[in-house]
Write a protein that holds these residues in place. Structure first.
Motif, PDB file in Angstrom:
ATOM      1  N   ALA A   1       0.898  -1.171  -0.080  1.00 42.15           N
ATOM      2  CA  ALA A   1       0.261   0.134   0.047  1.00 42.15           C
ATOM      3  C   ALA A   1       0.809   1.311  -0.018  1.00 42.15           C
ATOM      4  CB  ALA A   1      -0.990   0.052   1.207  1.00 42.15           C
ATOM      5  N   SER A   2       2.115   1.193   0.502  1.00 43.75           N
ATOM      6  CA  SER A   2       2.931   2.271   0.426  1.00 43.75           C
ATOM      7  C   SER A   2       3.736   2.470  -0.867  1.00 43.75           C
ATOM      8  CB  SER A   2       4.117   2.168   1.561  1.00 43.75           C
ATOM      9  OG  SER A   2       4.848   1.211   1.204  1.00 43.75           O
ATOM     10  N   LYS A   3       3.490   1.607  -2.142  1.00 43.80           N
ATOM     11  CA  LYS A   3       4.175   2.142  -3.177  1.00 43.80           C
ATOM     12  C   LYS A   3       3.209   2.888  -4.041  1.00 43.80           C
ATOM     13  CE  LYS A   3       7.078  -2.271  -3.277  1.00 43.80           C
ATOM     14  NZ  LYS A   3       6.410  -3.472  -2.869  1.00 43.80           N
ATOM     15  N   LEU A   4       3.914   3.534  -5.011  1.00 45.59           N
ATOM     16  CA  LEU A   4       3.444   4.432  -5.749  1.00 45.59           C
ATOM     17  C   LEU A   4       2.182   3.767  -6.726  1.00 45.59           C
ATOM     18  CD1 LEU A   4       6.200   6.950  -6.902  1.00 45.59           C
ATOM     19  CD2 LEU A   4       4.484   7.063  -5.170  1.00 45.59           C
ATOM     20  N   ASP A   5       2.497   2.592  -7.058  1.00 43.60           N
ATOM     21  CA  ASP A   5       1.651   2.071  -8.118  1.00 43.60           C
ATOM     22  C   ASP A   5       0.551   1.289  -7.343  1.00 43.60           C
ATOM     23  OD1 ASP A   5       3.148   0.063  -7.321  1.00 43.60           O
ATOM     24  OD2 ASP A   5       3.878  -0.406  -9.514  1.00 43.60           O
ATOM     25  N   TYR A   6       0.587   1.393  -6.083  1.00 44.42           N
ATOM     26  CA  TYR A   6      -0.575   0.555  -5.453  1.00 44.42           C
ATOM     27  C   TYR A   6      -2.094   0.744  -6.010  1.00 44.42           C
ATOM     28  CZ  TYR A   6      -3.403  -1.368  -1.652  1.00 44.42           C
ATOM     29  OH  TYR A   6      -4.400  -2.423  -0.793  1.00 44.42           O
ATOM     30  N   LYS A   7      -2.683  -0.305  -6.128  1.00 44.33           N
ATOM     31  CA  LYS A   7      -3.972  -0.196  -6.795  1.00 44.33           C
ATOM     32  C   LYS A   7      -5.039  -0.953  -5.650  1.00 44.33           C
ATOM     33  CE  LYS A   7      -3.795   0.800 -11.024  1.00 44.33           C
ATOM     34  NZ  LYS A   7      -2.711   1.976 -10.502  1.00 44.33           N
ATOM     35  N   PRO A   8      -5.782  -0.061  -4.859  1.00 45.43           N
ATOM     36  CA  PRO A   8      -6.766  -0.605  -3.590  1.00 45.43           C
ATOM     37  C   PRO A   8      -7.424  -1.758  -3.891  1.00 45.43           C
ATOM     38  CG  PRO A   8      -6.860   1.809  -3.839  1.00 45.43           C
ATOM     39  CD  PRO A   8      -6.003   1.479  -5.063  1.00 45.43           C
ATOM     40  N   GLN A   9      -7.831  -2.607  -3.227  1.00 47.30           N
ATOM     41  CA  GLN A   9      -8.844  -3.729  -3.376  1.00 47.30           C
ATOM     42  C   GLN A   9     -10.137  -3.343  -3.294  1.00 47.30           C
ATOM     43  OE1 GLN A   9      -8.389  -6.876  -0.494  1.00 47.30           O
ATOM     44  NE2 GLN A   9     -10.017  -7.853  -1.472  1.00 47.30           N
ATOM     45  N   VAL A  10     -10.655  -2.786  -4.759  1.00 45.85           N
ATOM     46  CA  VAL A  10     -12.052  -1.881  -4.722  1.00 45.85           C
ATOM     47  C   VAL A  10     -12.756  -2.964  -5.502  1.00 45.85           C
ATOM     48  CG1 VAL A  10     -13.265   0.121  -5.291  1.00 45.85           C
ATOM     49  CG2 VAL A  10     -11.093   0.275  -4.232  1.00 45.85           C
ATOM     50  N   VAL A  11     -14.171  -3.162  -5.173  1.00 41.45           N
ATOM     51  CA  VAL A  11     -14.994  -4.090  -6.083  1.00 41.45           C
ATOM     52  C   VAL A  11     -16.182  -3.054  -6.331  1.00 41.45           C
ATOM     53  CG1 VAL A  11     -16.805  -5.982  -5.739  1.00 41.45           C
ATOM     54  CG2 VAL A  11     -14.642  -5.903  -4.339  1.00 41.45           C
ATOM     55  N   LYS A  12     -16.269  -3.130  -7.725  1.00 38.65           N
ATOM     56  CA  LYS A  12     -17.512  -2.533  -8.188  1.00 38.65           C
ATOM     57  C   LYS A  12     -18.454  -3.061  -8.778  1.00 38.65           C
ATOM     58  CE  LYS A  12     -15.804   2.031  -9.252  1.00 38.65           C
ATOM     59  NZ  LYS A  12     -16.220   3.436 -10.065  1.00 38.65           N
ATOM     60  N   GLU A  13     -19.789  -2.603  -8.847  1.00 38.07           N
ATOM     61  CA  GLU A  13     -20.906  -3.591  -9.439  1.00 38.07           C
ATOM     62  C   GLU A  13     -20.640  -3.485 -10.825  1.00 38.07           C
ATOM     63  OE1 GLU A  13     -24.660  -2.712  -7.747  1.00 38.07           O
ATOM     64  OE2 GLU A  13     -25.739  -4.456  -8.659  1.00 38.07           O
ATOM     65  N   ASN A  14     -20.821  -4.719 -11.483  1.00 35.79           N
ATOM     66  CA  ASN A  14     -20.784  -4.990 -13.084  1.00 35.79           C
ATOM     67  C   ASN A  14     -21.905  -4.297 -13.646  1.00 35.79           C
ATOM     68  OD1 ASN A  14     -18.512  -6.525 -12.686  1.00 35.79           O
ATOM     69  ND2 ASN A  14     -19.824  -8.274 -12.497  1.00 35.79           N
TER      70      ASN A  14
END
Lengths: 388, 388
Positions: free
Chosen positions: A375-388
């Protein structure tokens, strides 16, 4: 010195108004214990307190008896105090006046057999960082080893066989005269056992501390003393659970939190929560210590809140307390008076609670080490769930 | 169902006994706000509550108005409830009876315009893990997608345009019939948006949950919904600050904490601390939800506390509440009655508090990622200082 607060102590207010039967339950829910666990304070300490007009409160935390270990009973003390001389007096005069006041309170703690004593944040000076002025306040900075405050305390550490934790503005002459927010650990032998520098530095309201010093570079040391394994989390570090946690991972049984925080910054509702949560989450004792009184400065300053400039930033609200690993806590010192809190604790409670609740066993440390690094890295992608 | 407690609600007790002038200050110190921020509840909801004998409480948290964003007002709801049928009835009969009770409370929440609703932990069943019996209790386990509880809630999610967070005992037929402690996220579209499995599993007192299921393998997902970014920290995970923190790092604005915890385990003094500390440390809203009532089981069981076997393990103490990023909190639901708590919040408060306090900026994440990883290794040497 005393501020005109509507209530001087939350606990006293509850005791005054709530009928005994219900008070028992209120105290159990709010403080973890129904009973009044005060212990006697010796006559000498009482007399010193009366003469010098400070409050003394006491409390006791027990543990189960064990076959494999004797009880490890330790008396810990916390001091909260206002400054003494006007902030327009010469620096040395201001410091000497505070030294004198604290000398009396240490005498009381010593008479009552306190083994480890912690003073409030930056205790030998006014909390002048609100001004953003470098002169004259930086003159309060001292050497860890040989500054006037360390010398003053060494004598008393030996006299009372007492470990003293002394929060100062440090001047590091070996590293280009840098300033640090530092706690000096003075052993009961009178030697400086080490220093710890504040790990997290605020930039909020009047707490312009990042103008004066940087984040600490001393890690998360635990001091293995004659009276248990102790550590120090300085002030704003109490808002960071990961900071508390590292002291626990290094084996701390008591973590002291010398602080300086005022009513105006809206921190008071957080005060009873944070150090106590740390005690619970890490199965150790915590000691939350705040300053008292209102400090007025010679020149006006603004507070970044759109309001007119002023010369003080409202009262520190005291309310110093001790929290135990089982989630219970002591009453607080008052919100507006100098005070000494003495708690007798059995350090065996720490491991007993570790075994009982199992928070260390279930903490999944390697998972979080990995996740925090990601999470501290510049290219971190948060674990996010979106509805399809 | 109601237990005979000395006080049914801490807040009601304070209001009853403390004079208005001092009460204002007590509420500010304890709850972060002096004023009564209740908002009106619609007549339909009130009528349903009266008919079905549950309590409804409401509260409001405001934020500053911004030029760059409109307010993002969301109504969140939390339900606490006792079970209905005897635990010796057939499984489906027990579940149906709870479904019926909760159906009524959801109708009230829907009538009042709640956008996101969270139910208590393992809500369609008694909390039978105290027994350590696999039969008959494992029959309560359900499929996430097509179990009776998900089907029951999908209808209502569509009817009320409401996201529903449903904590169940999960049966994973695609992975050898394993059991999990899982929250199903049902979107306001009626679709299952995802599932989250409990990250930290207790082995304390009557909470023998590690006998039934393992630590969750779903990470720390945040659901980006029409009504904000939400996450779920299930029960015992509330004791682990690093768990709360990962949901924050993934962007959560509200973290729901469906729980089941009883008076006997001494957790009640921790209850008001932990979810609130998480709200403070992570600048998001938290919703702490506990069960109510005493559940009695057909066969006796022991509690690992040296005491004789028994058929119940004491009352769950309710007291569900919402905490805000600024450290304030709502009143709690009662300790002993079914209840619905409705809070209207402005999600913009999260980023405003992040900016104000700066806890994210100052958290030194890469340092702690590294330290936690080191501390989890077999050959870790704690940072300990001894006197020479």
């Amino acid at each position: 010195m005393s501020e005109n607060f509507d209530i001087s102590s939350l606990e006293d207010c509850l005791v005054k108004h709530i009928p005994p039967n219900e008070l028992k339950e209120v105290k159990r829910i709010l403080y973890g214990r129904s009973d009044d666990n005060a212990i006697p304070i010796c006559e000498t300490a009482k007399k010193i307190a009366e003469k010098n007009k400070f409050e003394v409160k006491s409390y006791q935390f027990d543990a189960l008896s064990e076959d494999s270990r004797s009880p490890r009973i330790v008396k810990i003390g916390a001091i909260q105090n206002s400054i003494v001389a006007s902030t327009s007096e010469p620096i040395s005069k201001q410091r000497d006046a505070i030294h004198q006041k604290i000398g009396n309170i240490i005498d009381a703690a010593g008479a009552d057999g306190v083994n480890i004593l912690c003073l409030q944040e930056a205790w030998p000076m006014p909390f002048a960082f609100c001004t953003r002025e470098k002169h004259p306040w930086c003159q309060f900075a001292e050497s860890v080893e040989n500054g006037p405050t360390t010398l003053f305390l060494k004598e008393r550490a030996i006299k009372y066989n007492m470990i003293i934790l002394s929060s100062i503005l440090e001047r590091d002459e070996d590293h280009s005269d840098q300033l640090w927010n530092t706690v000096v650990v003075i052993s009961n032998s009178g030697k400086v056992m080490g220093k710890h520098r504040k790990n997290h530095i605020p930039r909020v309201g009047d707490f312009n501390e990042s103008t004066y010093y940087m984040e600490g570079n001393t890690g998360h040391p635990v001091y293995d003393t004659q009276f248990g394994k102790i550590a120090i989390n300085i002030c704003y570090g109490r808002h960071h659970p990961q900071n508390w946690m590292m002291f626990g991972l290094n084996g701390a049984e008591i973590v002291f939190n010398p602080s300086a925080t005022v009513i105006g910054a809206l921190s008071e509702p957080l005060w009873g929560i944070e150090a106590r949560n740390a005690a619970i989450a890490n199965s150790y004792f915590t000691v939350a210590i705040n300053r008292v009184g209102t400090e007025t400065f010679p020149n006006e300053f603004s507070s970044g809140d759109g309001k007119p400039a002023h010369k003080d930033f409202g009262p520190f609200y005291g309310s110093s307390y001790v929290a135990a690993p089982d989630g219970s806590r002591s009453p607080g010192l008052s919100r507006n008076k100098d005070g000494l809190l003495i708690c007798q604790i059995d350090l065996n409670l720490c491991r007993q609670i570790k075994d009982k609740w199992g928070f260390r066993m279930t903490q999944r440390l390697s998972l979080y080490g990995e996740k925090f690094s990601e999470a501290s890295k510049l290219d971190y992608k948060p674990q996010v769930v979106k509805e399809n």
